[in-house]
Design a protein around this motif. Sequence first.
Motif, mmCIF file in Angstrom:
data_model
loop_
_atom_site.group_PDB
_atom_site.id
_atom_site.type_symbol
_atom_site.label_atom_id
_atom_site.label_comp_id
_atom_site.label_asym_id
_atom_site.label_seq_id
_atom_site.Cartn_x
_atom_site.Cartn_y
_atom_site.Cartn_z
ATOM 1 N N SER A 139 32.359 -14.045 35.206
ATOM 2 C CA SER A 139 31.709 -12.756 35.457
ATOM 3 C C SER A 139 32.533 -11.916 36.419
ATOM 4 C CB SER A 139 30.288 -12.965 35.992
ATOM 5 O OG SER A 139 30.308 -13.637 37.235
ATOM 6 N N SER A 140 33.164 -12.543 37.402
ATOM 7 C CA SER A 140 34.025 -11.797 38.324
ATOM 8 C C SER A 140 35.199 -11.175 37.588
ATOM 9 C CB SER A 140 34.529 -12.721 39.441
ATOM 10 O OG SER A 140 33.490 -13.125 40.287
ATOM 11 N N ARG A 141 35.778 -11.941 36.667
ATOM 12 C CA ARG A 141 36.882 -11.388 35.882
ATOM 13 C C ARG A 141 36.388 -10.253 34.992
ATOM 14 N NH1 ARG A 141 40.069 -14.748 31.300
ATOM 15 N NH2 ARG A 141 38.424 -13.821 30.043
ATOM 16 N N ASP A 142 35.223 -10.442 34.366
ATOM 17 C CA ASP A 142 34.668 -9.395 33.506
ATOM 18 C C ASP A 142 34.439 -8.102 34.279
ATOM 19 O OD1 ASP A 142 34.640 -11.131 31.346
ATOM 20 O OD2 ASP A 142 32.523 -11.655 31.571
ATOM 21 N N HIS A 143 33.858 -8.235 35.468
ATOM 22 C CA HIS A 143 33.569 -7.042 36.268
ATOM 23 C C HIS A 143 34.855 -6.351 36.695
ATOM 24 C CE1 HIS A 143 29.535 -9.097 37.544
ATOM 25 N NE2 HIS A 143 29.531 -8.702 36.293
ATOM 26 N N PHE A 144 35.840 -7.123 37.089
ATOM 27 C CA PHE A 144 37.122 -6.559 37.520
ATOM 28 C C PHE A 144 37.782 -5.804 36.373
ATOM 29 C CE2 PHE A 144 41.598 -6.706 38.793
ATOM 30 C CZ PHE A 144 41.524 -6.431 40.149
ATOM 31 N N GLU A 145 37.670 -6.334 35.172
ATOM 32 C CA GLU A 145 38.382 -5.757 34.034
ATOM 33 C C GLU A 145 37.666 -4.565 33.406
ATOM 34 O OE1 GLU A 145 41.079 -9.519 32.598
ATOM 35 O OE2 GLU A 145 39.169 -9.203 31.566
ATOM 36 N N MET A 146 36.563 -4.133 34.007
ATOM 37 C CA MET A 146 35.982 -2.870 33.559
ATOM 38 C C MET A 146 36.882 -1.699 33.953
ATOM 39 S SD MET A 146 31.838 -3.127 33.955
ATOM 40 C CE MET A 146 31.797 -3.540 35.712
ATOM 41 N N ALA A 147 37.722 -1.912 34.974
ATOM 42 C CA ALA A 147 38.655 -0.864 35.415
ATOM 43 C C ALA A 147 39.841 -1.547 36.090
ATOM 44 C CB ALA A 147 37.971 0.103 36.361
ATOM 45 N N THR A 148 40.604 -2.284 35.302
ATOM 46 C CA THR A 148 41.655 -3.133 35.865
ATOM 47 C C THR A 148 42.658 -2.350 36.706
ATOM 48 O OG1 THR A 148 41.456 -4.736 34.065
ATOM 49 C CG2 THR A 148 43.494 -4.760 35.327
ATOM 50 N N GLU A 149 43.175 -1.262 36.183
ATOM 51 C CA GLU A 149 44.204 -0.520 36.907
ATOM 52 C C GLU A 149 43.668 0.006 38.240
ATOM 53 O OE1 GLU A 149 47.384 0.013 36.273
ATOM 54 O OE2 GLU A 149 47.507 -0.941 34.315
ATOM 55 N N GLU A 150 42.498 0.597 38.212
ATOM 56 C CA GLU A 150 41.910 1.134 39.443
ATOM 57 C C GLU A 150 41.615 0.020 40.438
ATOM 58 O OE1 GLU A 150 37.735 3.301 40.842
ATOM 59 O OE2 GLU A 150 38.370 3.390 38.748
ATOM 60 N N ASN A 151 41.056 -1.086 39.947
ATOM 61 C CA ASN A 151 40.707 -2.185 40.845
ATOM 62 C C ASN A 151 41.940 -2.865 41.425
ATOM 63 O OD1 ASN A 151 37.949 -1.781 40.579
ATOM 64 N ND2 ASN A 151 37.793 -3.141 38.797
ATOM 65 N N LEU A 152 42.989 -2.990 40.634
ATOM 66 C CA LEU A 152 44.224 -3.573 41.157
ATOM 67 C C LEU A 152 44.825 -2.697 42.249
ATOM 68 C CD1 LEU A 152 46.157 -5.032 38.089
ATOM 69 C CD2 LEU A 152 45.106 -6.273 39.988
ATOM 70 N N LYS A 153 44.785 -1.399 42.055
ATOM 71 C CA LYS A 153 45.317 -0.492 43.081
ATOM 72 C C LYS A 153 44.555 -0.662 44.389
ATOM 73 C CE LYS A 153 46.289 4.388 43.978
ATOM 74 N NZ LYS A 153 46.225 5.783 43.426
ATOM 75 N N LEU A 154 43.219 -0.717 44.302
ATOM 76 C CA LEU A 154 42.401 -0.912 45.496
ATOM 77 C C LEU A 154 42.653 -2.279 46.125
ATOM 78 C CD1 LEU A 154 39.029 0.581 44.208
ATOM 79 C CD2 LEU A 154 40.338 1.441 46.174
ATOM 80 N N ALA A 155 42.701 -3.308 45.278
ATOM 81 C CA ALA A 155 42.859 -4.671 45.792
ATOM 82 C C ALA A 155 44.198 -4.849 46.500
ATOM 83 C CB ALA A 155 42.715 -5.676 44.658
ATOM 84 N N HIS A 156 45.259 -4.369 45.905
ATOM 85 C CA HIS A 156 46.570 -4.506 46.545
ATOM 86 C C HIS A 156 46.633 -3.711 47.852
ATOM 87 C CE1 HIS A 156 48.948 -6.970 43.817
ATOM 88 N NE2 HIS A 156 48.323 -6.391 42.817
ATOM 89 N N GLN A 157 46.028 -2.547 47.879
ATOM 90 C CA GLN A 157 46.021 -1.753 49.112
ATOM 91 C C GLN A 157 45.231 -2.461 50.205
ATOM 92 O OE1 GLN A 157 44.753 2.350 48.690
ATOM 93 N NE2 GLN A 157 44.155 2.469 50.831
ATOM 94 N N LEU A 158 44.044 -2.968 49.869
ATOM 95 C CA LEU A 158 43.224 -3.651 50.869
ATOM 96 C C LEU A 158 43.878 -4.950 51.343
ATOM 97 C CD1 LEU A 158 39.728 -3.002 49.275
ATOM 98 C CD2 LEU A 158 40.488 -2.207 51.525
#
Length: 216
Positions: A139-158
Amino acid sequence: MNRRQTLLSLLCGAALLGSGLPAAAQTAGNADQGPPFRTMSDAGAERLMLLGYDPVAYFTQNAAVLGNPAIQSEHQGVTWRFASAENQALFLRNPAQYMPQFGGFCANGINYAVPWGAGGGPNTWRIYRGKLYVFGGQSSRDHFEMATEENLKLAHQLWRDEIAGSNAVFVRYKRLIFRVPHYKTDGALQAEWEAKLAAGTLPVMPGQPQVVPAAP
């Protein structure tokens, strides 16, 4: 000091005492790969990465493959386990090619600056743009992949701004109290995922291969 600040101070103090790690930044190689690291322990290792899964097999076999306790190596103070000596040699030749991002913490948690859950088993990992990401559950992967590019940008920045080289327990408790502005509950994310599933608009539909868009 208000009640929330008092609670934060107590929790963070307990986190520092329980972790046995300094709060100050530690020396890191590839900053987005750790430290800190999300590890577990078993009879063969005190700080075992990826729940004992082979980091190389994700790339060479496109599968989560448990490593052999008899074939393991230390790198950056943690233990990596492999299914074969060949995979072990590949890893030692170029660890950064196979190490997970975010120290093996759940990428969806890092999206909210909460280094916590682990992954690496079936349905809890994904190779995206040549890098390995793991998740605390499907479920965590599913939720993340609703907006992978946006979430990766946020995750790498944080990760770079708050977590890399830090005490993960300290950051976790801080951000469980003081949430990031874009925080969403698991319930809200699941409702969003189910609505998109019903509409057939999920970027990664169940049972279908992941489509990686052209680099932005």
